[in-house]
Design a protein around this motif. Structure first.
Motif, PDB file in Angstrom:
ATOM      1  N   ASN A   1       0.834  -1.194   0.000  1.00 32.59           N
ATOM      2  CA  ASN A   1       0.000   0.000   0.000  1.00 32.59           C
ATOM      3  C   ASN A   1       0.870   1.245   0.000  1.00 32.59           C
ATOM      4  O   ASN A   1       2.060   1.191   0.316  1.00 32.59           O
ATOM      5  N   SER A   2       0.261   2.361  -0.333  1.00 27.82           N
ATOM      6  CA  SER A   2       0.968   3.653  -0.337  1.00 27.82           C
ATOM      7  C   SER A   2       2.288   3.547  -1.094  1.00 27.82           C
ATOM      8  O   SER A   2       3.337   3.988  -0.617  1.00 27.82           O
ATOM      9  N   LEU A   3       2.220   2.973  -2.253  1.00 27.73           N
ATOM     10  CA  LEU A   3       3.434   2.740  -3.032  1.00 27.73           C
ATOM     11  C   LEU A   3       4.092   4.041  -3.443  1.00 27.73           C
ATOM     12  O   LEU A   3       3.418   5.047  -3.709  1.00 27.73           O
ATOM     13  N   LYS A   4       5.413   3.989  -3.486  1.00 26.33           N
ATOM     14  CA  LYS A   4       6.233   5.143  -3.848  1.00 26.33           C
ATOM     15  C   LYS A   4       7.080   4.796  -5.065  1.00 26.33           C
ATOM     16  O   LYS A   4       7.378   3.616  -5.305  1.00 26.33           O
ATOM     17  N   PRO A   5       7.504   5.801  -5.818  1.00 27.29           N
ATOM     18  CA  PRO A   5       8.360   5.511  -6.976  1.00 27.29           C
ATOM     19  C   PRO A   5       9.612   4.721  -6.602  1.00 27.29           C
ATOM     20  O   PRO A   5      10.074   3.892  -7.404  1.00 27.29           O
ATOM     21  N   GLU A   6      10.119   4.939  -5.417  1.00 34.35           N
ATOM     22  CA  GLU A   6      11.320   4.202  -5.004  1.00 34.35           C
ATOM     23  C   GLU A   6      11.055   2.731  -4.692  1.00 34.35           C
ATOM     24  O   GLU A   6      11.993   1.973  -4.442  1.00 34.35           O
ATOM     25  N   ASP A   7       9.792   2.322  -4.726  1.00 31.26           N
ATOM     26  CA  ASP A   7       9.466   0.908  -4.590  1.00 31.26           C
ATOM     27  C   ASP A   7       9.595   0.170  -5.927  1.00 31.26           C
ATOM     28  O   ASP A   7       9.473  -1.060  -5.964  1.00 31.26           O
ATOM     29  N   THR A   8       9.818   0.902  -6.989  1.00 27.44           N
ATOM     30  CA  THR A   8       9.956   0.292  -8.302  1.00 27.44           C
ATOM     31  C   THR A   8      11.136  -0.668  -8.327  1.00 27.44           C
ATOM     32  O   THR A   8      12.265  -0.303  -7.968  1.00 27.44           O
ATOM     33  N   ALA A   9      10.879  -1.904  -8.728  1.00 29.58           N
ATOM     34  CA  ALA A   9      11.903  -2.940  -8.729  1.00 29.58           C
ATOM     35  C   ALA A   9      11.303  -4.228  -9.274  1.00 29.58           C
ATOM     36  O   ALA A   9      10.082  -4.327  -9.461  1.00 29.58           O
ATOM     37  N   VAL A  10      12.169  -5.200  -9.498  1.00 26.29           N
ATOM     38  CA  VAL A  10      11.702  -6.572  -9.721  1.00 26.29           C
ATOM     39  C   VAL A  10      11.627  -7.243  -8.351  1.00 26.29           C
ATOM     40  O   VAL A  10      12.601  -7.216  -7.590  1.00 26.29           O
ATOM     41  N   TYR A  11      10.487  -7.796  -8.057  1.00 29.24           N
ATOM     42  CA  TYR A  11      10.257  -8.446  -6.770  1.00 29.24           C
ATOM     43  C   TYR A  11      10.367  -9.962  -6.945  1.00 29.24           C
ATOM     44  O   TYR A  11       9.744 -10.547  -7.840  1.00 29.24           O
ATOM     45  N   TYR A  12      11.140 -10.575  -6.059  1.00 28.90           N
ATOM     46  CA  TYR A  12      11.399 -12.013  -6.115  1.00 28.90           C
ATOM     47  C   TYR A  12      10.876 -12.689  -4.854  1.00 28.90           C
ATOM     48  O   TYR A  12      11.133 -12.230  -3.732  1.00 28.90           O
ATOM     49  N   CYS A  13      10.210 -13.794  -5.055  1.00 29.56           N
ATOM     50  CA  CYS A  13       9.784 -14.634  -3.946  1.00 29.56           C
ATOM     51  C   CYS A  13      10.919 -15.583  -3.577  1.00 29.56           C
ATOM     52  O   CYS A  13      11.644 -16.082  -4.458  1.00 29.56           O
ATOM     53  N   ASN A  14      11.061 -15.835  -2.303  1.00 28.47           N
ATOM     54  CA  ASN A  14      12.095 -16.732  -1.799  1.00 28.47           C
ATOM     55  C   ASN A  14      11.461 -17.691  -0.809  1.00 28.47           C
ATOM     56  O   ASN A  14      10.625 -17.286   0.007  1.00 28.47           O
ATOM     57  N   ALA A  15      11.848 -18.962  -0.890  1.00 29.40           N
ATOM     58  CA  ALA A  15      11.298 -19.954   0.032  1.00 29.40           C
ATOM     59  C   ALA A  15      12.412 -20.821   0.583  1.00 29.40           C
ATOM     60  O   ALA A  15      13.247 -21.337  -0.175  1.00 29.40           O
ATOM     61  N   ASP A  16      12.396 -20.991   1.886  1.00 32.35           N
ATOM     62  CA  ASP A  16      13.321 -21.867   2.595  1.00 32.35           C
ATOM     63  C   ASP A  16      12.518 -23.115   2.953  1.00 32.35           C
ATOM     64  O   ASP A  16      11.653 -23.064   3.826  1.00 32.35           O
TER      65      ASP A  16
ATOM     66  N   TRP B   1      13.922 -19.749  -5.512  1.00 26.64           N
ATOM     67  CA  TRP B   1      13.570 -18.399  -5.938  1.00 26.64           C
ATOM     68  C   TRP B   1      12.503 -18.438  -7.024  1.00 26.64           C
ATOM     69  O   TRP B   1      12.511 -19.330  -7.876  1.00 26.64           O
ATOM     70  N   GLY B   2      11.624 -17.467  -6.996  1.00 25.18           N
ATOM     71  CA  GLY B   2      10.696 -17.271  -8.091  1.00 25.18           C
ATOM     72  C   GLY B   2      11.376 -16.559  -9.250  1.00 25.18           C
ATOM     73  O   GLY B   2      12.532 -16.154  -9.152  1.00 25.18           O
ATOM     74  N   GLN B   3      10.630 -16.397 -10.327  1.00 27.73           N
ATOM     75  CA  GLN B   3      11.196 -15.834 -11.544  1.00 27.73           C
ATOM     76  C   GLN B   3      11.251 -14.309 -11.506  1.00 27.73           C
ATOM     77  O   GLN B   3      11.931 -13.696 -12.335  1.00 27.73           O
ATOM     78  N   GLY B   4      10.569 -13.724 -10.573  1.00 32.40           N
ATOM     79  CA  GLY B   4      10.566 -12.270 -10.457  1.00 32.40           C
ATOM     80  C   GLY B   4       9.358 -11.656 -11.139  1.00 32.40           C
ATOM     81  O   GLY B   4       8.896 -12.141 -12.175  1.00 32.40           O
ATOM     82  N   THR B   5       8.846 -10.601 -10.540  1.00 28.05           N
ATOM     83  CA  THR B   5       7.723  -9.873 -11.139  1.00 28.05           C
ATOM     84  C   THR B   5       7.993  -8.377 -11.003  1.00 28.05           C
ATOM     85  O   THR B   5       8.435  -7.907  -9.959  1.00 28.05           O
ATOM     86  N   GLN B   6       7.755  -7.653 -12.083  1.00 28.45           N
ATOM     87  CA  GLN B   6       8.076  -6.225 -12.121  1.00 28.45           C
ATOM     88  C   GLN B   6       6.991  -5.404 -11.441  1.00 28.45           C
ATOM     89  O   GLN B   6       5.798  -5.586 -11.701  1.00 28.45           O
ATOM     90  N   VAL B   7       7.426  -4.510 -10.578  1.00 31.92           N
ATOM     91  CA  VAL B   7       6.539  -3.525  -9.969  1.00 31.92           C
ATOM     92  C   VAL B   7       7.070  -2.146 -10.355  1.00 31.92           C
ATOM     93  O   VAL B   7       8.234  -1.827 -10.095  1.00 31.92           O
ATOM     94  N   THR B   8       6.222  -1.359 -10.982  1.00 31.85           N
ATOM     95  CA  THR B   8       6.604  -0.027 -11.418  1.00 31.85           C
ATOM     96  C   THR B   8       5.634   0.986 -10.825  1.00 31.85           C
ATOM     97  O   THR B   8       4.425   0.869 -11.001  1.00 31.85           O
TER      98      THR B   8
END
Length: 121
Positions: free
Chosen positions: A83-98, A111-118
């Motif tokens: 929520n309340s996303l900011k431009p500095e949150d822009t990145a590729v987001y990766y899921c990680n599981a142990d 690791w997941g393949q990554g998903t872009q958040v802009t």
């Protein structure tokens, strides 16, 4: 083998919200912990949020109060409500599981393949 499939990325204006999902499937396993990382262009990958098998959570300071990580154990899925996303949150987001993989008798990280958040201003 275990696969992590992510969904929910996209483009949003500053102040908006997105919800990321990551589902683990494949070999029989138990989840020790899951988390979300992100990597912006020219920057190192950083841990955004983490949730343990017991449900304890932690967040990087920059997202505290805005992002929430949660899990659905029955679906082997982890979510990141942003929520309340900011431009500095822009990145590729990766899921990680142990995970503990039963047939191997080993603990492994996936690791997941990554998903872009802009986030636009």
């Amino acid at each position: 083998q275990v696969q992590l499939v992510e969904s929910g990325g996209g483009s949003v204006q500053a102040g908006g919200s997105l919800r990321l999902s990551c589902a683990a499937s494949g070999s029989t396993f138990s989840i020790n912990a899951m988390g979300w990382y992100r990597q912006a262009p020219g920057k190192q990958r950083e841990l955004v949020a983490h949730i343990t098998g017991g449900g304890s959570t932690n967040y990087v300071d920059t997202v505290k109060g805005r992002f929430t990580i949660s899990r659905d154990n029955a679906k082997n899925t982890v979510y990141l409500q942003m929520n309340s996303l900011k431009p500095e949150d822009t990145a590729v987001y990766y899921c990680n599981a142990d995970l503990y993989i039963y047939y191997q008798g080993l603990r492994s990280t996936f690791w997941g393949q990554g998903t872009q958040v802009t986030v636009s201003s």
